[in-house]
Design an enzyme around this catalytic site. Structure first.
Site, PDB file in Angstrom:
ATOM      1  N   GLN A 251     -43.402 -22.338 -18.413  1.00  0.00           N
ATOM      2  CA  GLN A 251     -42.862 -21.388 -19.379  1.00  0.00           C
ATOM      3  C   GLN A 251     -41.383 -21.667 -19.609  1.00  0.00           C
ATOM      4  O   GLN A 251     -40.751 -22.349 -18.826  1.00  0.00           O
ATOM      5  CB  GLN A 251     -43.077 -19.950 -18.884  1.00  0.00           C
ATOM      6  CG  GLN A 251     -44.559 -19.620 -18.786  1.00  0.00           C
ATOM      7  CD  GLN A 251     -44.841 -18.163 -18.465  1.00  0.00           C
ATOM      8  OE1 GLN A 251     -44.070 -17.280 -18.809  1.00  0.00           O
ATOM      9  NE2 GLN A 251     -45.962 -17.921 -17.811  1.00  0.00           N
ATOM     10  N   LYS A 267     -33.872 -17.282 -17.600  1.00  0.00           N
ATOM     11  CA  LYS A 267     -35.208 -16.860 -18.025  1.00  0.00           C
ATOM     12  C   LYS A 267     -35.007 -15.670 -18.940  1.00  0.00           C
ATOM     13  O   LYS A 267     -34.475 -14.648 -18.526  1.00  0.00           O
ATOM     14  CB  LYS A 267     -36.069 -16.475 -16.818  1.00  0.00           C
ATOM     15  CG  LYS A 267     -36.431 -17.680 -15.963  1.00  0.00           C
ATOM     16  CD  LYS A 267     -37.562 -17.400 -15.000  1.00  0.00           C
ATOM     17  CE  LYS A 267     -37.847 -18.650 -14.179  1.00  0.00           C
ATOM     18  NZ  LYS A 267     -38.876 -18.423 -13.159  1.00  0.00           N
ATOM     19  N   GLU A 288     -44.002 -14.802 -17.471  1.00  0.00           N
ATOM     20  CA  GLU A 288     -42.897 -14.638 -16.520  1.00  0.00           C
ATOM     21  C   GLU A 288     -41.941 -13.546 -16.996  1.00  0.00           C
ATOM     22  O   GLU A 288     -41.689 -13.410 -18.182  1.00  0.00           O
ATOM     23  CB  GLU A 288     -42.146 -15.961 -16.362  1.00  0.00           C
ATOM     24  CG  GLU A 288     -42.993 -17.004 -15.696  1.00  0.00           C
ATOM     25  CD  GLU A 288     -42.132 -18.060 -15.002  1.00  0.00           C
ATOM     26  OE1 GLU A 288     -41.012 -17.730 -14.587  1.00  0.00           O
ATOM     27  OE2 GLU A 288     -42.600 -19.197 -14.897  1.00  0.00           O
ATOM     28  N   LEU A 374     -29.334 -24.887  -7.854  1.00  0.00           N
ATOM     29  CA  LEU A 374     -28.857 -25.638  -6.689  1.00  0.00           C
ATOM     30  C   LEU A 374     -28.995 -27.130  -6.972  1.00  0.00           C
ATOM     31  O   LEU A 374     -29.824 -27.536  -7.788  1.00  0.00           O
ATOM     32  CB  LEU A 374     -29.665 -25.247  -5.457  1.00  0.00           C
ATOM     33  CG  LEU A 374     -29.435 -23.821  -4.962  1.00  0.00           C
ATOM     34  CD1 LEU A 374     -30.411 -23.472  -3.846  1.00  0.00           C
ATOM     35  CD2 LEU A 374     -28.004 -23.641  -4.479  1.00  0.00           C
ATOM     36  N   ASP A 440     -48.496 -16.027  -7.202  1.00  0.00           N
ATOM     37  CA  ASP A 440     -48.307 -17.344  -7.820  1.00  0.00           C
ATOM     38  C   ASP A 440     -47.540 -18.300  -6.906  1.00  0.00           C
ATOM     39  O   ASP A 440     -46.724 -19.075  -7.363  1.00  0.00           O
ATOM     40  CB  ASP A 440     -47.547 -17.136  -9.139  1.00  0.00           C
ATOM     41  CG  ASP A 440     -47.446 -18.399  -9.968  1.00  0.00           C
ATOM     42  OD1 ASP A 440     -48.401 -19.185  -9.951  1.00  0.00           O
ATOM     43  OD2 ASP A 440     -46.413 -18.605 -10.610  1.00  0.00           O
ATOM     44  N   ASP A 460     -38.754 -19.056  -7.753  1.00  0.00           N
ATOM     45  CA  ASP A 460     -39.797 -18.766  -8.726  1.00  0.00           C
ATOM     46  C   ASP A 460     -40.581 -17.498  -8.454  1.00  0.00           C
ATOM     47  O   ASP A 460     -41.704 -17.528  -7.956  1.00  0.00           O
ATOM     48  CB  ASP A 460     -40.794 -19.930  -8.785  1.00  0.00           C
ATOM     49  CG  ASP A 460     -40.504 -20.777  -9.978  1.00  0.00           C
ATOM     50  OD1 ASP A 460     -40.301 -20.210 -11.053  1.00  0.00           O
ATOM     51  OD2 ASP A 460     -40.457 -21.999  -9.832  1.00  0.00           O
TER      52      ASP A 460
END
Ligand code: NAG
Ligand code: NAG
Ligand code: NAG
Ligand code: NAG
Ligand code: NAG
Ligand code: NAG
Ligand code: NAG
Length: 557
Positions: A251, A267, A288, A374, A440, A460
């Site tokens: 996504q 995001k 998401e 990172l 997930d 995530d």
């Protein structure tokens, strides 16, 4: 005559009945084909886009993006799964056992552990597990060179006695591991990337360099340092110099170049805060959510893991912050919607089409979460470990652990890769994932440049907080099937329980976040409820295997 009339009548009745039945059948048939066609036309049943809000009406709302986020209906607090009395009792039990010094469990000398250790197929694979980046993509190819042994044979010969011995063996190996690593020094990322001499160079005298000095093998930030505050400030307010699309992942994610060498992973807002995962949607097609990323960061911080790379909510101007700074590739996907909003769709496999575009709402404004990026390979090596308890990522298959309650013995405990802190790190992660409702977790990520004594990085979490009305107990499967738990994590969970997890989370959000109402009340109620369920699972383990059999103090805080 009457006879004839009767027969006539009944035959008329019969034909009418037949006609009605045929009519209904036909109707149903036509109707269902219609529906089928409808289904065919929309390739997947997709979540409803967020409601369009007119600018003026939005101004009156506590949150311009979440008209429905007001507490529409409050859930009743569930009756307890475990009494608070029992939780206190458990803690006392665990603490006294620790004070009495856990006895090292002796292994039956006639028992041969070696028979269960699978031979590694290719022990000399040099760079197999250093796959790049976020564990996002389901389709990403994996090079997994593990466990090529005959499982059916193992299952047959692993009896109850073997399982008991295997548990003892795990205690033994982790005690040994602790002794070997107790005096390990923390390693930080700055030292790994630059040797001592270079660190005096003036060009390394930057806020970025100071931040990566606080990234160690055990935490990706230190919440009590000025560097942490500087970092959040950069992510929230730093001027964006370039916006490019992140190629990995299913996504849309945008990499933002920020001042002083910082990079952030954006995001964008997709769905309102009170969005619930569609009942017929699989976890792998779930959309998401930026607010889930933000909330998960705060939960992780409050649990004291500090393993989610810091992130914060940010309000962007989609035109000046993104479109004007976009790389050529990303810029191509911008357009003006019929409502005259600026939108873009990006390139990715889920929700990257014009009907799921990301639009300023209202006007130019866009919410998103921005997470520090990172250093990645080749600068710093990461290890991407396929999660033994990953889901099948298929609508038709189930994973082995779902049907085999011995899975932990047969696949995890006998695997040498787990004869170190990773086993308990995985339990920590399961506890975290259960609280935030994350299904997930297909991979576990860690910075392998730190060596073997390195924590998982909880990357995530955008698909967490999908439901508040249900708790997915299958996320607890690693804890339920293995029944091992890290002592220090248990102690912290207990402290958090006493203070009230939801209160800590909402206070934390309230003090750091500009974006409002990141978690609606229903989610806050859910995390308290899930913490109790987690304790009740640990209670069941302890009742089965005793405190000494479950709790492990591996020296990791
Ligand atoms: C060790 O295991 C064997 C069978 O495998 C059993 O006969 C024996 O009693 C065990 N010894 C101890 C001390 O548990
Ligand atoms: C692994 O690396 C070593 C030296 O770093 C090298 O000698 C060996 O050939 C490599 N093995 C493989 C399978 O690439
Ligand atoms: C596993 O072992 C069983 C029994 O020894 C054998 O029948 C089966 O073919 C083996 N499977 C594999 C994949 O080697
Ligand atoms: C680093 O920079 C700050 C100001 O930017 C300066 O005050 C400080 O002395 C510098 N430190 C070193 C070691 O160069
Ligand atoms: C966003 O940026 C554009 C272009 O710089 C500007 O015209 C617009 O007023 C800005 N919108 C907001 C809400 O600041
Ligand atoms: C969008 O802008 C165009 C030109 O500026 C205008 O004609 C149109 O009415 C606007 N549409 C909406 C929905 O505001
Ligand atoms: C957030 O904090 C402010 C004061 O800092 C307080 O007035 C407000 O009620 C808090 N909101 C929540 C939801 O706790």
């Amino acid at each position: 005559m009457r006879y004839l009339r009767l027969r006539l009548r009944s035959s008329i009745l019969l034909s009418i009945t037949i006609f009605v039945i045929v009519f209904i059948t036909l109707h149903v048939l036509i109707w269902s084909t219609n529906e089928f066609e409808l289904l065919e036309k929309t390739p997947e049943s997709v979540p409803k886009p967020p409601v369009a809000i007119s600018f003026l009406s939005a101004l009156d709302q506590p949150n311009i993006y979440d008209l429905k986020a007001s507490q529409s209906h409050t859930l009743n607090k569930h009756s307890s799964y475990i009494t608070s009395h029992r939780i206190h009792e458990l803690f006392q039990l665990v603490r006294t056992t620790r004070n009495n010094q856990l006895k090292s469990n002796s292994i039956n000398s006639t028992w041969n552990f070696g028979k269960f250790i699978p031979k590694k197929v290719s022990p000399h694979n040099n760079n197999t597990k250093t796959n790049v980046d976020t564990a996002d993509s389901v389709t990403m190819k994996e090079k997994n060179h593990k466990l090529q042994f005959n499982i059916t044979t193992t299952a047959k010969i692993m009896n109850e006695q073997d399982k008991i011995q295997l548990r003892h063996f795990i205690h033994y190996t982790l005690t040994k591991w602790k002794a070997d690593h107790e005096n390990d020094k923390y390693v930080n990322l700055a030292d790994i990337m630059h040797d001592g001499l270079a660190q005096d160079e003036p060009e390394l005298n930057t806020t970025w360099f100071k931040y990566i000095k606080t990234v160690t093998n055990s935490h990706v930030y230190n919440p009590n340092t000025p560097e942490f505050k500087h970092l959040l400030n950069h992510l929230q307010n730093g001027k964006i110099s370039e916006a490019s699309e992140m190629s990995q992942g299913t996504q849309i994610k945008v990499i933002l170049n920020l001042p002083n060498g910082f990079q952030g992973l954006l995001k964008p807002y997709r769905v309102p805060r009170n969005y619930q995962t569609q009942p017929d949607h699989f976890y792998f097609s779930d959309i998401e959510r930026h607010h889930a990323e933000i909330a998960a960061f705060h939960v992780d911080k409050i649990l004291g893991f500090n393993r989610v790379p810091p992130l914060i909510g940010r309000l962007l101007n989609i035109t000046s912050d993104l479109r004007d700074k976009a790389t050529e590739e990303l810029a191509k996907t911008f357009f003006i919607s019929p409502a005259n909003n600026t939108c873009f769709r990006g390139h990715c496999s889920y929700y990257c089409d014009t009907s799921h575009a990301i639009c300023g709402k209202p006007g130019d404004q866009l919410e998103g979460s921005v997470q520090v990026l990172l250093p990645r390979p080749p600068e710093v090596d990461w290890q991407k470990i396929s999660h033994p308890y990953r889901r099948s990522y298929s609508a038709t298959r189930t994973a082995q652990w779902e049907t085999n309650e011995n899975y932990c013995y047969e696949h995890v405990m006998i695997d040498e890769d787990y004869h170190n802190r990773l086993l308990l790190d995985m339990m920590d992660l399961a506890a975290f994932d259960f609280l935030i409702g994350n299904l997930d977790r297909h991979h576990m990520m860690r910075i392998s440049a730190f060596g073997i004594n390195t924590a998982l990085v909880h990357l995530d979490n955008g698909r967490s907080f999908g439901r508040y009305d249900a708790d997915d107990l299958s996320i607890l499967a690693p804890i339920r099937q293995c029944c091992f738990f890290r002592y220090s994590t248990f102690a912290r969970l207990y402290r958090v329980y006493n203070k009230g997890l939801s209160k800590l989370v909402s206070d934390s959000l309230n003090t750091t976040e500009l974006l409002q109402m990141i978690l609606v009340n229903e989610h806050l109620i859910a995390i308290d409820r899930r913490l109790e369920i987690l304790f009740s699972q640990i209670d069941i383990c302890i009742k089965t295997y005793t405190v000494q059999g479950v709790m492990i103090d591996d020296g990791i805080d």
